[in-house]
Design an enzyme around this catalytic site. Structure first.
Site, PDB file in Angstrom:
ATOM      1  N   GLU A   1       4.035   5.856   0.108  1.00 55.39           N
ATOM      2  CA  GLU A   1       4.432   4.860  -1.286  1.00 55.39           C
ATOM      3  C   GLU A   1       6.245   6.306  -1.222  1.00 55.39           C
ATOM      4  OE1 GLU A   1       4.048   2.876  -3.025  1.00 55.39           O
ATOM      5  OE2 GLU A   1       1.550   1.888  -1.939  1.00 55.39           O
TER       6      GLU A   1
ATOM      7  N   HIS B   1      -0.432  -0.416  -4.448  1.00 57.58           N
ATOM      8  CA  HIS B   1       0.315   0.299  -4.667  1.00 57.58           C
ATOM      9  C   HIS B   1      -0.274   1.860  -4.512  1.00 57.58           C
ATOM     10  CE1 HIS B   1       2.974  -3.451  -4.383  1.00 57.58           C
ATOM     11  NE2 HIS B   1       2.787  -3.817  -5.701  1.00 57.58           N
TER      12      HIS B   1
ATOM     13  N   ASP C   1      -4.311   0.587  -0.587  1.00 56.36           N
ATOM     14  CA  ASP C   1      -3.395  -0.860   0.658  1.00 56.36           C
ATOM     15  C   ASP C   1      -3.716  -0.651   2.045  1.00 56.36           C
ATOM     16  OD1 ASP C   1      -1.632  -1.149  -1.826  1.00 56.36           O
ATOM     17  OD2 ASP C   1       0.148  -0.059  -1.336  1.00 56.36           O
TER      18      ASP C   1
ATOM     19  N   ASP D   1      -0.188   4.072   4.801  1.00 47.85           N
ATOM     20  CA  ASP D   1       1.317   3.605   4.462  1.00 47.85           C
ATOM     21  C   ASP D   1       2.043   5.077   3.578  1.00 47.85           C
ATOM     22  OD1 ASP D   1       2.009   1.774   2.288  1.00 47.85           O
ATOM     23  OD2 ASP D   1       1.165   2.897   1.201  1.00 47.85           O
TER      24      ASP D   1
END
Length: 506
Positions: A16, A161, A166, A14
């Site tokens: 961000e 988040h 996540d 993931d």
């Protein structure tokens, strides 16, 4: 990480990022997190996470901070992406990639980040996008399919988040979903299929009924094994049951393009959650091709032809003034492997439009990508009043039927209005692609019309979005033969306007 010759682990990852606040601004990675998961035991083997300092700290706006809580001070002493690129490459390259909405977001951000530093990006040997998969099976019962919503549905905590949290939550959500699907398929009398699944979901049982018997042997063979990264990999365990994670994989072809593995047509176990067609294309995914690295030009000699305007003006395409909005209707028609989509009609014919003298507002866009990160070409034109009336009436008819179906997706209108920006309606026209053997080209027929009115077909030797951009540019005038294809994909729905034929005025 493991040796490069044995990369069987699944890489859940993931990113961000910053949030663009103006047109043309790119995303910038602020955090990367990944875990390597054993595909047989579904246990975490290794993890890696780091904050990333962007090249421009001013990209971290207040909106960005609200989304993930990562501030400028938090990343000021963190490594740049160039400094972690080798580590990220080692984690991802040659492994199965997994994540929530990675095909539309995270994969694209990784490729952009490597392109920015001039280094080849890692390539997966397969992908598992839990958003695309679970939307088809949990959309009605689990709301908007965001990770936070799924986590709340299963009672496994709140989404932070942050990358590492996540991806671990993503793995747990997949485990829970797989368990529910296993129970439903094993105990249909206790867990009635139709009481849980959205009407638009494709079930294994319905796929079996709708498939021709003649294809069953080939499909069974493909379902039991698949070629990933050039090596055969079994999608079943030693007892012949579908592997709970590998059966989700979207396999990679030898040329690096991601393709859907066809599931068994006779297998009735709904636990095998092969992804279905990307319905936003309005056609099967086989028409999309990997366009990376291909260069093409318009043939310097357009093929001589007679004026084709007469043959193009078929009765199947109606000019907006020929359409009576009172006769526009919509109904569900069979689509892909037992699913349905909405078809728009005018009287007894499919509603297709011929729109003359459209002015291009914005030229060719490649910002939208398909499930494998490949560009989908489109451009924006101004919408004259008569066409606007037809499209808005079509929107209303289709949306009413769509709302009655029970889908939770957000309907997006075909006509876009932006008050204050010339206060003029626009629409986006899509140019699909097609492949024949190893040659890719536009599925849209394209012609050029000179000042005398003569029309000649444009011949393209290969696919090249840049060359097309020189033809379809702001201010250009063209005639468009348009099909109105509806879609319901990843919580967005609407009418997709596909250019079947274009006549570009020179």
């Amino acid at each position: 990480m493991g040796p490069t010759e044995d990369r069987s682990e699944i890489a859940f990852f993931d990113v961000e990022t910053t949030v663009p606040t103006r047109q043309g601004q790119k995303f910038s990675i602020l955090e990367f997190g990944a875990i390597l998961v054993c595909p047989k035991k579904l246990v975490e083997l290794e993890s890696y996470s780091t904050l990333v300092k962007p090249s421009d700290l001013s990209l971290i706006s207040s909106l960005s901070v609200r989304c993930n809580g990562i501030t400028r001070d938090a990343v000021i002493s963190s490594p740049t992406f160039a400094q972690i690129a080798d580590r990220v490459y080692d984690i991802l390259h040659g492994r199965i990639w997994a994540g929530h909405n990675i095909l539309r977001f995270d994969c694209a951000r990784i490729r952009e980040a490597f392109a920015d530093i001039g280094v080849p990006a890692p390539e997966p040997k397969g992908t598992i996008d839990s958003l695309a998969l679970l939307t088809q099976r949990f959309g009605r019962r689990a709301g908007d399919m965001k990770m936070a919503t799924l986590a709340s549905y299963f009672g496994i905590g709140q989404q932070t988040h942050r990358s590492l949290d996540d991806v671990r939550m993503n793995l747990e959500v997949l485990k829970y979903c797989a368990t529910v699907l296993f129970l439903e398929s094993s105990l249909p009398e206790v867990f009635p299929e139709n009481s849980w699944v959205s009407p638009n979901a494709v079930t294994r049982r319905r796929a079996a009924k709708s498939s021709p018997q003649g294809n069953s042997s080939n499909n069974n063979s493909h379902a039991s094994s698949s070629n990933i990264g050039g090596n055969p990999i079994s999608l079943t365990d030693q007892q012949g049951e579908a592997h709970p994670i590998l059966s989700l994989v979207t396999c990679s072809s030898e040329d690096g393009a991601l393709n859907l593995a066809e599931p068994s047509a006779t297998e009735s176990d709904s636990f095998n959650m092969h992804t279905i067609s990307d319905q936003i294309t309005g056609a099967t995914l086989e028409t999309d091709i990997n366009m990376e690295g291909e260069h093409a030009t318009v043939s310097t000699e357009a093929s001589p032809s007679e004026d084709t305007s007469t043959s193009l003006h078929t009765t199947k395409f109606l000019e907006p003034d020929q359409v009576s909005v009172l006769f526009i209707t919509a109904s569900f028609v069979p689509f892909f492997r037992g699913s349905q989509r909405i078809q728009l009609w005018h009287k007894d014919d499919c509603l297709q439009l011929l729109c003359n003298n459209l002015r291009v507002r914005f030229g060719i866009s490649t910002k939208f990508t398909d499930y494998a990160g490949r560009p989908r070409l489109s451009f924006v034109v101004d919408v004259p009043p008569s066409l606007c009336t037809v499209l808005e009436a079509s929107d209303g008819v289709a949306q009413r039927l769509f709302s009655d179906s029970g889908s939770g997706s957000e309907w997006r209108p075909a006509v876009t209005r932006k008050n204050g920006y010339f206060n003029y309606p626009t629409m986006r026209l899509h140019i699909p692609t097609a492949v024949s053997g190893d040659v890719a080209n536009y599925a849209t027929e394209m012609y050029q019309k000179d000042a005398s009115g003569a029309v000649q077909r444009l011949i393209f030797s290969k696919f090249d979005a840049a060359e097309l951009d020189s033809l379809i540019k702001p201010g250009a005038i063209l005639d468009a033969f348009i099909s109105l294809d509806t879609y319901d994909y990843q919580q967005s729905a609407g009418i997709r306007l596909v250019a079947k034929k274009l006549i570009i005025h020179s």
